[in-house]
Enzyme design. Sequence first.
Site, PDB file in Angstrom:
ATOM      1  N   GLY A  65      64.379  32.448  22.324  1.00 20.35           N
ATOM      2  CA  GLY A  65      63.984  32.370  23.733  1.00 20.35           C
ATOM      3  C   GLY A  65      64.770  33.210  24.703  1.00 20.35           C
ATOM      4  O   GLY A  65      64.230  33.658  25.715  1.00 20.35           O
ATOM      5  N   ASP A  81      67.475  21.767  27.676  1.00 18.72           N
ATOM      6  CA  ASP A  81      66.611  20.599  27.788  1.00 18.72           C
ATOM      7  C   ASP A  81      67.479  19.363  27.480  1.00 18.72           C
ATOM      8  O   ASP A  81      68.261  18.936  28.324  1.00 18.72           O
ATOM      9  CB  ASP A  81      65.455  20.782  26.798  1.00 18.72           C
ATOM     10  CG  ASP A  81      64.294  19.826  27.026  1.00 18.72           C
ATOM     11  OD1 ASP A  81      64.318  19.093  28.007  1.00 18.72           O
ATOM     12  OD2 ASP A  81      63.367  19.811  26.205  1.00 18.72           O
ATOM     13  N   ARG A 103      55.199  33.737  25.121  1.00 24.74           N
ATOM     14  CA  ARG A 103      56.608  34.073  25.284  1.00 24.74           C
ATOM     15  C   ARG A 103      56.803  35.339  26.120  1.00 24.74           C
ATOM     16  O   ARG A 103      57.810  35.499  26.808  1.00 24.74           O
ATOM     17  CB  ARG A 103      57.227  34.280  23.904  1.00 24.74           C
ATOM     18  CG  ARG A 103      58.720  33.984  23.838  1.00 24.74           C
ATOM     19  CD  ARG A 103      59.278  34.424  22.510  1.00 24.74           C
ATOM     20  NE  ARG A 103      59.151  33.532  21.392  1.00 24.74           N
ATOM     21  CZ  ARG A 103      59.888  32.439  21.193  1.00 24.74           C
ATOM     22  NH1 ARG A 103      60.794  32.083  22.069  1.00 24.74           N
ATOM     23  NH2 ARG A 103      59.719  31.704  20.111  1.00 24.74           N
ATOM     24  N   PHE A 162      56.301  21.457  30.909  1.00 21.56           N
ATOM     25  CA  PHE A 162      56.554  22.300  29.732  1.00 21.56           C
ATOM     26  C   PHE A 162      56.427  23.749  30.167  1.00 21.56           C
ATOM     27  O   PHE A 162      55.376  24.178  30.658  1.00 21.56           O
ATOM     28  CB  PHE A 162      55.570  21.966  28.606  1.00 21.56           C
ATOM     29  CG  PHE A 162      55.951  22.643  27.333  1.00 21.56           C
ATOM     30  CD1 PHE A 162      56.933  22.116  26.512  1.00 21.56           C
ATOM     31  CD2 PHE A 162      55.353  23.842  26.978  1.00 21.56           C
ATOM     32  CE1 PHE A 162      57.323  22.776  25.350  1.00 21.56           C
ATOM     33  CE2 PHE A 162      55.728  24.502  25.809  1.00 21.56           C
ATOM     34  CZ  PHE A 162      56.720  23.969  24.996  1.00 21.56           C
TER      35      PHE A 162
HETATM   36  C1  PRP Z   1      64.407  25.985  22.858  1.00 24.33           C
HETATM   37  C2  PRP Z   1      65.275  26.688  23.884  1.00 24.33           C
HETATM   38  C3  PRP Z   1      66.643  26.159  23.595  1.00 24.33           C
HETATM   39  C4  PRP Z   1      66.365  24.758  23.090  1.00 24.33           C
HETATM   40  C5  PRP Z   1      66.677  23.774  24.173  1.00 24.33           C
HETATM   41  O1  PRP Z   1      64.475  26.686  21.666  1.00 24.33           O
HETATM   42  O2  PRP Z   1      65.217  28.086  23.735  1.00 24.33           O
HETATM   43  O3  PRP Z   1      67.322  26.900  22.622  1.00 24.33           O
HETATM   44  O4  PRP Z   1      64.987  24.692  22.729  1.00 24.33           O
HETATM   45  O5  PRP Z   1      66.457  22.466  23.737  1.00 24.33           O
HETATM   46  P1  PRP Z   1      67.587  21.354  23.701  1.00 24.33           P
HETATM   47  O6  PRP Z   1      68.447  21.518  24.952  1.00 24.33           O
HETATM   48  O7  PRP Z   1      66.776  20.082  23.735  1.00 24.33           O
HETATM   49  O8  PRP Z   1      68.369  21.524  22.451  1.00 24.33           O
HETATM   50  P2  PRP Z   1      63.411  26.506  20.492  1.00 24.33           P
HETATM   51  O9  PRP Z   1      63.959  25.511  19.504  1.00 24.33           O
HETATM   52  O10 PRP Z   1      62.072  26.194  21.088  1.00 24.33           O
HETATM   53  O11 PRP Z   1      63.420  27.913  19.790  1.00 24.33           O
HETATM   54  P3  PRP Z   1      63.035  29.383  20.382  1.00 24.33           P
HETATM   55  O12 PRP Z   1      64.114  29.736  21.388  1.00 24.33           O
HETATM   56  O13 PRP Z   1      63.085  30.235  19.167  1.00 24.33           O
HETATM   57  O14 PRP Z   1      61.670  29.301  21.006  1.00 24.33           O
END
Ligand code: PRP
Length: 180
Positions: A42, A101, A163, A150
């Site tokens: 991300g 998050d 994305r 979201f």
């Molecule tokens: C998302 C975002 C953070 C994480 C946050 O990544 O990019 O890394 O979730 O969530 P948390 O605070 O509840 O741990 P994701 O797992 O969707 O992977 P991506 O970045 O590859 O889309």
Amino acid sequence: METAIRLILDREALARRVAELGAQLSRDYRGLEPVFVGILKGAFIFLADLVRALEFPVEVDFVRAASYGAGTESAGVIRLTKDVELPLAGRHLLLVEDIVDAGYTLDFLRRHLNALGPASLKICCLIDKRERRRVEVPLDYVGFVVPGGFLVGYGLDCGEKLRTLPEVYAVDMGGESCTP
Ligand code: PRP
């Protein structure tokens, strides 16, 4: 039910805030030869814009973490799926994240990187979803605090879709999941 999409952060707001963060980081890290560590996937767009808003070049590395559990809720169990590649002992690290998050991902990665013996480790995130926090993580630089919804775009995905949108949107999936 139809998918509804609502603009949250437009290009100008993102560019302005990234420029401000770049100026602040330039002041704070001048002369320290920091390494910016992006969290895949991300953060790749935010990191790319952020490093070009700095007044000096930095070294860049990446980590990737995955959480067990499906859908938009993290189960809180994180595993490392790609480690850093540069030697980071004694270096000043800035961990760059797109969105915080529950906080599980950053809590895990912070411990992992601290174990490598950096001179310092700070965190910069674009979006802080503070009200969703389950574990406290110290955020040193925050782009925006955004309540519920979201979010997609500017690096954030929904089942690998949306994305690459240049703005950040909130999507209401009408009960559908983001699973690709
Ligand atoms: C998302 C975002 C953070 C994480 C946050 O990544 O990019 O890394 O979730 O969530 P948390 O605070 O509840 O741990 P994701 O797992 O969707 O992977 P991506 O970045 O590859 O889309």
